[in-house]
Design an enzyme around this catalytic site. Structure first.
Site, short mmCIF file in Angstrom:
data_model
loop_
_atom_site.label_atom_id
_atom_site.label_comp_id
_atom_site.label_asym_id
_atom_site.label_seq_id
_atom_site.Cartn_x
_atom_site.Cartn_y
_atom_site.Cartn_z
N ASN A 43 -13.01 -18.35 -41.30
CA ASN A 43 -12.53 -17.04 -40.86
C ASN A 43 -13.59 -15.94 -40.90
O ASN A 43 -13.42 -14.87 -40.31
CB ASN A 43 -11.31 -16.59 -41.68
CG ASN A 43 -10.06 -17.35 -41.35
OD1 ASN A 43 -9.14 -17.47 -42.17
ND2 ASN A 43 -9.97 -17.91 -40.14
N ASP A 60 0.05 -19.08 -39.76
CA ASP A 60 -0.68 -18.90 -38.51
C ASP A 60 0.13 -18.09 -37.51
O ASP A 60 1.36 -18.20 -37.46
CB ASP A 60 -0.97 -20.29 -37.92
CG ASP A 60 -2.04 -20.24 -36.83
OD1 ASP A 60 -2.73 -19.21 -36.72
OD2 ASP A 60 -2.16 -21.23 -36.09
#
Length: 234
Positions: free
Chosen positions: A65, A17
Protein backbone atom coordinates in the site's frame (compact mmCIF):
# COMPACT_ATOMS: atom_id res chain seq x y z
CA UNK A 1 -31.52 -14.38 13.31
CA UNK A 2 -28.45 -14.45 15.57
CA UNK A 3 -30.03 -17.15 17.75
CA UNK A 4 -29.75 -19.59 14.83
CA UNK A 5 -25.96 -19.47 15.04
CA UNK A 6 -24.59 -22.66 16.55
CA UNK A 7 -21.03 -22.90 15.23
CA UNK A 8 -19.04 -19.75 15.94
CA UNK A 9 -15.51 -19.50 14.50
CA UNK A 10 -12.87 -18.88 17.15
CA UNK A 11 -10.87 -16.57 14.86
CA UNK A 12 -12.14 -14.52 11.92
CA UNK A 13 -9.79 -12.61 9.60
CA UNK A 14 -11.07 -9.92 7.24
CA UNK A 15 -9.57 -8.28 4.15
CA UNK A 16 -11.35 -4.93 4.26
CA UNK A 17 -11.53 -4.03 0.57
CA UNK A 18 -13.52 -1.48 -1.39
CA UNK A 19 -13.11 1.85 0.42
CA UNK A 20 -11.83 3.62 -2.70
CA UNK A 21 -14.56 2.25 -4.95
CA UNK A 22 -17.21 3.18 -2.37
CA UNK A 23 -15.99 6.80 -2.45
CA UNK A 24 -15.65 6.91 -6.23
CA UNK A 25 -19.24 5.77 -6.76
CA UNK A 26 -20.34 8.73 -4.65
CA UNK A 27 -18.06 11.29 -6.26
CA UNK A 28 -15.99 11.60 -3.08
CA UNK A 29 -12.25 11.57 -2.43
CA UNK A 30 -10.75 8.17 -1.57
CA UNK A 31 -9.99 9.21 2.01
CA UNK A 32 -13.73 9.61 2.61
CA UNK A 33 -14.08 5.93 1.77
CA UNK A 34 -11.39 5.09 4.31
CA UNK A 35 -13.10 7.30 6.88
CA UNK A 36 -16.43 5.56 6.26
CA UNK A 37 -14.59 2.24 6.48
CA UNK A 38 -13.63 2.99 10.10
CA UNK A 39 -17.36 2.93 10.94
CA UNK A 40 -17.53 -0.57 9.50
CA UNK A 41 -14.55 -1.53 11.67
CA UNK A 42 -16.39 -0.37 14.78
CA UNK A 43 -19.57 -2.24 13.80
CA UNK A 44 -17.60 -5.38 13.04
CA UNK A 45 -15.66 -5.39 16.32
CA UNK A 46 -18.83 -4.92 18.37
CA UNK A 47 -20.73 -7.61 16.48
CA UNK A 48 -17.86 -10.13 16.61
CA UNK A 49 -17.52 -9.65 20.34
CA UNK A 50 -21.27 -10.00 20.89
CA UNK A 51 -21.58 -13.31 19.02
CA UNK A 52 -18.62 -14.85 20.85
CA UNK A 53 -15.76 -14.64 18.35
CA UNK A 54 -12.52 -14.62 20.33
CA UNK A 55 -10.06 -13.28 17.74
CA UNK A 56 -10.63 -10.82 14.91
CA UNK A 57 -7.79 -9.90 12.55
CA UNK A 58 -8.24 -6.93 10.21
CA UNK A 59 -6.00 -6.27 7.18
CA UNK A 60 -5.64 -2.49 7.42
CA UNK A 61 -2.47 -1.54 5.51
CA UNK A 62 -0.16 -3.79 3.51
CA UNK A 63 3.50 -3.37 2.59
CA UNK A 64 2.28 -2.88 -1.00
CA UNK A 65 0.00 0.00 0.00
CA UNK A 66 2.99 2.33 0.25
CA UNK A 67 2.82 2.45 -3.56
CA UNK A 68 -0.41 4.44 -3.40
CA UNK A 69 -0.34 8.23 -3.95
CA UNK A 70 1.53 9.97 -1.08
CA UNK A 71 -1.47 12.12 -0.20
CA UNK A 72 -3.62 9.00 0.27
CA UNK A 73 -0.96 7.26 2.38
CA UNK A 74 -0.56 10.37 4.54
CA UNK A 75 -4.31 10.63 5.01
CA UNK A 76 -4.54 6.95 6.00
CA UNK A 77 -1.73 7.32 8.56
CA UNK A 78 -3.43 10.38 10.08
CA UNK A 79 -6.74 8.54 10.16
CA UNK A 80 -5.13 5.56 11.91
CA UNK A 81 -3.74 7.76 14.69
CA UNK A 82 -7.08 9.52 15.10
CA UNK A 83 -9.08 6.29 15.10
CA UNK A 84 -6.87 4.33 17.50
CA UNK A 85 -6.73 7.13 20.06
CA UNK A 86 -10.46 7.82 19.87
CA UNK A 87 -11.62 4.21 20.12
CA UNK A 88 -9.51 2.98 23.03
CA UNK A 89 -12.28 3.81 25.59
CA UNK A 90 -14.83 1.95 23.45
CA UNK A 91 -12.57 -1.11 23.26
CA UNK A 92 -12.09 -1.10 27.02
CA UNK A 93 -15.83 -0.70 27.56
CA UNK A 94 -16.42 -3.79 25.39
CA UNK A 95 -13.54 -5.71 27.02
CA UNK A 96 -11.66 -5.97 23.69
CA UNK A 97 -7.89 -6.25 23.64
CA UNK A 98 -6.05 -4.50 20.79
CA UNK A 99 -2.89 -5.86 19.17
CA UNK A 100 -0.95 -4.92 16.05
CA UNK A 101 1.03 -7.03 13.62
CA UNK A 102 3.47 -6.14 10.84
CA UNK A 103 6.77 -4.37 10.23
CA UNK A 104 7.25 -1.20 12.25
CA UNK A 105 9.72 0.30 9.79
CA UNK A 106 8.29 3.20 7.76
CA UNK A 107 5.31 3.70 10.07
CA UNK A 108 4.99 7.24 11.42
CA UNK A 109 6.17 7.86 14.99
CA UNK A 110 2.66 9.07 15.83
CA UNK A 111 1.25 5.78 14.54
CA UNK A 112 3.73 3.76 16.61
CA UNK A 113 2.85 5.78 19.72
CA UNK A 114 -0.88 5.22 19.13
CA UNK A 115 -0.25 1.49 18.62
CA UNK A 116 1.70 1.28 21.87
CA UNK A 117 -0.98 3.22 23.74
CA UNK A 118 -3.73 1.00 22.35
CA UNK A 119 -1.96 -2.22 23.30
CA UNK A 120 -1.02 -1.01 26.79
CA UNK A 121 -4.40 0.42 27.74
CA UNK A 122 -6.39 -2.62 26.55
CA UNK A 123 -3.95 -5.23 27.84
CA UNK A 124 -6.31 -6.46 30.57
CA UNK A 125 -9.32 -6.91 28.27
CA UNK A 126 -10.23 -10.57 27.81
CA UNK A 127 -13.55 -11.02 25.97
CA UNK A 128 -12.03 -10.67 22.48
CA UNK A 129 -8.72 -9.80 20.85
CA UNK A 130 -8.63 -7.58 17.76
CA UNK A 131 -5.42 -7.70 15.72
CA UNK A 132 -4.85 -4.90 13.21
CA UNK A 133 -2.18 -5.56 10.58
CA UNK A 134 -0.16 -2.49 9.55
CA UNK A 135 2.70 -2.50 7.03
CA UNK A 136 2.04 -6.23 6.78
CA UNK A 137 2.44 -8.90 4.13
CA UNK A 138 2.42 -12.66 4.44
CA UNK A 139 5.66 -13.04 2.50
CA UNK A 140 7.39 -10.42 4.63
CA UNK A 141 6.31 -12.25 7.78
CA UNK A 142 7.70 -15.54 6.48
CA UNK A 143 11.00 -13.89 5.49
CA UNK A 144 11.28 -12.16 8.87
CA UNK A 145 10.50 -15.45 10.60
CA UNK A 146 13.23 -17.28 8.67
CA UNK A 147 15.75 -14.55 9.53
CA UNK A 148 14.87 -14.80 13.23
CA UNK A 149 15.36 -18.57 13.05
CA UNK A 150 18.75 -18.15 11.37
CA UNK A 151 19.84 -15.65 14.02
CA UNK A 152 18.85 -18.15 16.70
CA UNK A 153 21.42 -20.56 15.26
CA UNK A 154 18.96 -23.33 14.43
CA UNK A 155 19.88 -25.51 11.45
CA UNK A 156 16.67 -27.52 11.28
CA UNK A 157 13.16 -26.76 12.47
CA UNK A 158 9.65 -28.24 12.62
CA UNK A 159 6.41 -26.49 11.66
CA UNK A 160 5.49 -26.06 15.32
CA UNK A 161 8.86 -24.48 16.08
CA UNK A 162 8.55 -22.26 13.00
CA UNK A 163 5.29 -20.80 14.34
CA UNK A 164 7.02 -19.72 17.56
CA UNK A 165 9.18 -17.27 15.58
CA UNK A 166 6.28 -15.61 13.75
CA UNK A 167 4.88 -12.14 14.54
CA UNK A 168 2.08 -13.32 16.83
CA UNK A 169 2.69 -16.97 17.74
CA UNK A 170 0.13 -16.78 20.55
CA UNK A 171 -2.76 -16.11 18.13
CA UNK A 172 -4.52 -19.23 16.73
CA UNK A 173 -4.89 -19.64 12.99
CA UNK A 174 -8.08 -18.17 11.45
CA UNK A 175 -11.09 -20.42 11.04
CA UNK A 176 -12.76 -18.06 8.56
CA UNK A 177 -11.44 -15.42 6.15
CA UNK A 178 -13.86 -12.83 4.78
CA UNK A 179 -12.98 -10.59 1.85
CA UNK A 180 -15.25 -7.77 0.78
CA UNK A 181 -15.68 -5.95 -2.59
CA UNK A 182 -15.98 -9.01 -4.83
CA UNK A 183 -12.26 -9.71 -5.29
CA UNK A 184 -11.44 -13.41 -4.92
CA UNK A 185 -7.84 -13.56 -3.78
CA UNK A 186 -5.96 -13.38 -0.46
CA UNK A 187 -3.53 -10.64 -1.53
CA UNK A 188 -0.45 -11.70 0.45
CA UNK A 189 -2.40 -11.88 3.73
CA UNK A 190 -1.55 -14.45 6.43
CA UNK A 191 -0.05 -16.85 3.89
CA UNK A 192 1.15 -19.33 6.49
CA UNK A 193 -1.86 -19.07 8.77
CA UNK A 194 -4.56 -19.51 6.10
CA UNK A 195 -3.52 -23.05 5.13
CA UNK A 196 -6.84 -24.60 6.26
CA UNK A 197 -8.99 -21.51 6.71
CA UNK A 198 -12.48 -21.40 5.18
CA UNK A 199 -12.75 -18.59 2.61
CA UNK A 200 -15.80 -16.38 2.10
CA UNK A 201 -16.11 -13.65 -0.55
CA UNK A 202 -18.80 -10.99 -0.75
CA UNK A 203 -19.46 -8.28 -3.35
CA UNK A 204 -20.29 -5.81 -0.57
CA UNK A 205 -17.82 -2.92 -0.34
CA UNK A 206 -16.19 -2.61 3.06
CA UNK A 207 -17.94 0.64 4.17
CA UNK A 208 -21.27 -1.12 3.57
CA UNK A 209 -20.29 -4.26 5.49
CA UNK A 210 -22.69 -4.53 8.42
CA UNK A 211 -24.09 -7.03 10.90
CA UNK A 212 -26.34 -8.66 8.29
CA UNK A 213 -23.41 -9.18 5.92
CA UNK A 214 -21.32 -10.62 8.74
CA UNK A 215 -24.16 -12.99 9.61
CA UNK A 216 -24.30 -14.25 6.02
CA UNK A 217 -20.62 -15.17 6.27
CA UNK A 218 -21.14 -16.91 9.61
CA UNK A 219 -24.15 -18.88 8.32
CA UNK A 220 -22.10 -19.97 5.32
CA UNK A 221 -19.25 -21.00 7.60
CA UNK A 222 -21.45 -23.12 9.85
CA UNK A 223 -22.74 -25.05 6.82
CA UNK A 224 -19.23 -26.26 5.98
CA UNK A 225 -17.48 -29.40 7.17
CA UNK A 226 -13.83 -28.77 7.99
CA UNK A 227 -11.65 -31.81 7.27
CA UNK A 228 -8.08 -30.52 7.62
CA UNK A 229 -6.96 -33.05 5.01
CA UNK A 230 -8.73 -35.97 6.72
CA UNK A 231 -11.53 -38.17 5.41
CA UNK A 232 -14.56 -37.94 7.68
CA UNK A 233 -16.97 -40.82 8.14
CA UNK A 234 -19.96 -40.68 5.79
Amino acid sequence: MIENLYKIPNHVAIIMDGNGRWAKRRGLQRIEGHREGTKAVERTIKFARNVGIKYLTLFAFSTENWQRPPEEVNAIMSLLVEYINQKIPLLIENDVRLLFMGRKEKLWDSVLKAMEKGENETARCKSMTTIITLNYSGRAEIVDTVNKILKSGKKEITEEEFKKFMYRPEIPEPDLLIRTSGEKRISNFLLWQLAYTELYFTDTLWPDFDEDEFLKALYDYQSRERRFGKVLDE
